[in-house]
Design an enzyme around this catalytic site. Structure first.
Site, mmCIF file in Angstrom:
data_model
loop_
_atom_site.group_PDB
_atom_site.id
_atom_site.type_symbol
_atom_site.label_atom_id
_atom_site.label_comp_id
_atom_site.label_asym_id
_atom_site.label_seq_id
_atom_site.Cartn_x
_atom_site.Cartn_y
_atom_site.Cartn_z
ATOM 1 N N GLU A 102 0.509 -4.939 11.077
ATOM 2 C CA GLU A 102 0.320 -3.722 11.137
ATOM 3 C C GLU A 102 0.997 -2.754 11.851
ATOM 4 O OE1 GLU A 102 -1.935 -2.354 8.957
ATOM 5 O OE2 GLU A 102 -3.212 -3.939 8.108
ATOM 6 N N ARG A 145 -3.378 4.539 -2.214
ATOM 7 C CA ARG A 145 -3.202 3.457 -1.739
ATOM 8 C C ARG A 145 -2.903 2.507 -2.680
ATOM 9 N NH1 ARG A 145 -5.649 0.017 2.370
ATOM 10 N NH2 ARG A 145 -6.734 -1.857 1.372
ATOM 11 N N HIS A 192 2.433 -3.652 6.672
ATOM 12 C CA HIS A 192 1.485 -2.620 6.601
ATOM 13 C C HIS A 192 1.624 -1.595 7.907
ATOM 14 C CE1 HIS A 192 -0.822 -4.634 3.110
ATOM 15 N NE2 HIS A 192 -0.361 -5.737 3.673
ATOM 16 N N HIS A 195 0.620 -1.236 -0.170
ATOM 17 C CA HIS A 195 -0.004 -0.137 0.078
ATOM 18 C C HIS A 195 0.903 1.167 0.000
ATOM 19 C CE1 HIS A 195 -3.439 -2.624 1.728
ATOM 20 N NE2 HIS A 195 -3.546 -2.264 0.430
ATOM 21 N N GLU A 199 1.733 3.851 3.136
ATOM 22 C CA GLU A 199 2.092 3.196 4.347
ATOM 23 C C GLU A 199 3.623 3.229 4.580
ATOM 24 O OE1 GLU A 199 -0.025 -0.608 4.459
ATOM 25 O OE2 GLU A 199 -1.721 0.567 4.170
#
Ligand code: 0X9
Ligand code: ZN
Length: 307
Positions: free
Chosen positions: A268, A124, A194, A66, A69
């Site tokens: 994440e 994104r 991510h 993405h 990020e």
């Protein structure tokens, strides 16, 4: 070109130069593999890190699937630096690099990453055209061939979770798929990096069903999160992806898992929403240090459970 820094966000040109420099300066440990081109024609690089004589198990890690990020590519760069700089002075790293291979893809979605630097910081997806001439980009973490375009995904090109025109329709996806399929004999773990939320997720995301070795994945996650949190007390949660974050289909980790790679994870990274995708550069160092502990934990587990 700009000077590379591990405690700043680097643009793609700087990262691309860095991949070349790592392979030349550390040719004993690092080689650079081109896995194909992006939609806009840029070569995608995987850094292979480990003693070249080793035929042992391998871990694949993707960063920057993405575009916005930014902490994700920053982490992949930090982790490579950590491995090569500690190899000769740290027994744990030496053991890892002697007995396994890391395949590290520092930026999967290069075209999108560049777009976040030049045009739209919050982009994104990738940058390929769609059937709607007003809307560009496929969400590459919805484009893999696992329950493609089902739950948590959309067939509407203008959405942020557009699955693409068919499974693995995107060049970036195809290149990763071909690389993994060509290395299935050695790749034991797939890790996707991510931001944000501070979570460690394991399959499945496309269904509420438990993965066959979910108990094992839960144990590993527990250990990895304990390591991560030991440094700065960063709060992480972990669990099956569908119920811990939300269901998604067509994601890289679920696809890898269903190819037989039984250790598949999505991180994440920081934060929990205060700055979100705009995580300040002042947090790069701490984020990368704590995440390195978690990845090393997983790597040690994978190494000791491979024959
Ligand atoms: O939606 C996503 O792709 C991920 N969240 S993000 O904010 N980084 O976009 C979550 C992915 C969860 N799914 C899997 N682990 N498969
Ligand atoms: Zn993401």
């Amino acid at each position: 070109s700009k000077k590379h820094s591990y405690i700043k966000y680097n643009d793609w040109e700087t990262i691309a130069d860095w991949t070349s420099n790592m392979a030349t300066k550390h040719s004993d440990l690092v080689s650079r593999i081109e896995i194909g081109n992006t939609y806009e024609g840029r070569p995608m690089y995987v850094l292979k890190v480990g003693q070249s004589s080793t035929a042992g198990p391998a871990i694949f890690m993707d960063c920057g699937i993405h575009a916005r990020e930014w902490i994700s590519p920053a982490f992949c760069q930090w982790f490579v630096k950590e491995l090569v700089s500690r190899y000769s002075k740290d027994e744990e790293v030496k053991n890892l690099l002697t007995n396994l291979t890391f395949y590290i893809l520092p930026v999967l979605n290069i075209d999108g990453y560049i777009y976040t630097w030049t045009t739209d910081r919050m982009w994104r997806k990738n940058r390929s055209p769609t059937s709607d001439s007003n809307c560009f980009g496929t969400d590459l973490n919805r484009n893999f061939n696992i329950s493609w375009c089902e739950i948590g995904s959309a067939d509407i090109p203008c959405t942020e979770i557009y699955c693409g025109k068919s499974p693995a329709s995107e060049e970036e996806t195809k290149n990763v798929v071909n690389f993994i399929l060509g290395h299935l004999d050695s790749v034991r773990a797939y890790i996707s990096i991510h931001a944000y939320s501070q979570m460690l997720l394991y399959p499945y995301s496309y269904t509420d069903e438990l993965a066959p070795n979910s108990q094992e994945l839960d144990e590993i996650s527990k250990g990895a999160v304990a390591e991560l949190s030991s440094l700065y007390k960063t709060k992480y949660v972990y669990g099956p992806s569908a119920s811990t974050i939300y269901p998604t289909s067509g994601s890289s980790d679920d696809w890898a898992y269903t190819q037989g790679i039984r250790y598949a994870f999505t991180f994440e990274l920081r934060d929990r929403g205060k700055r979100g995708f705009l995580l300040p550069e002042s947090q790069i160092r701490a984020t990368c240090k704590e995440t390195t502990l978690a990845i090393k934990y997983i790597a040690n587990y994978v190494l000791s459970h491979s024959s």
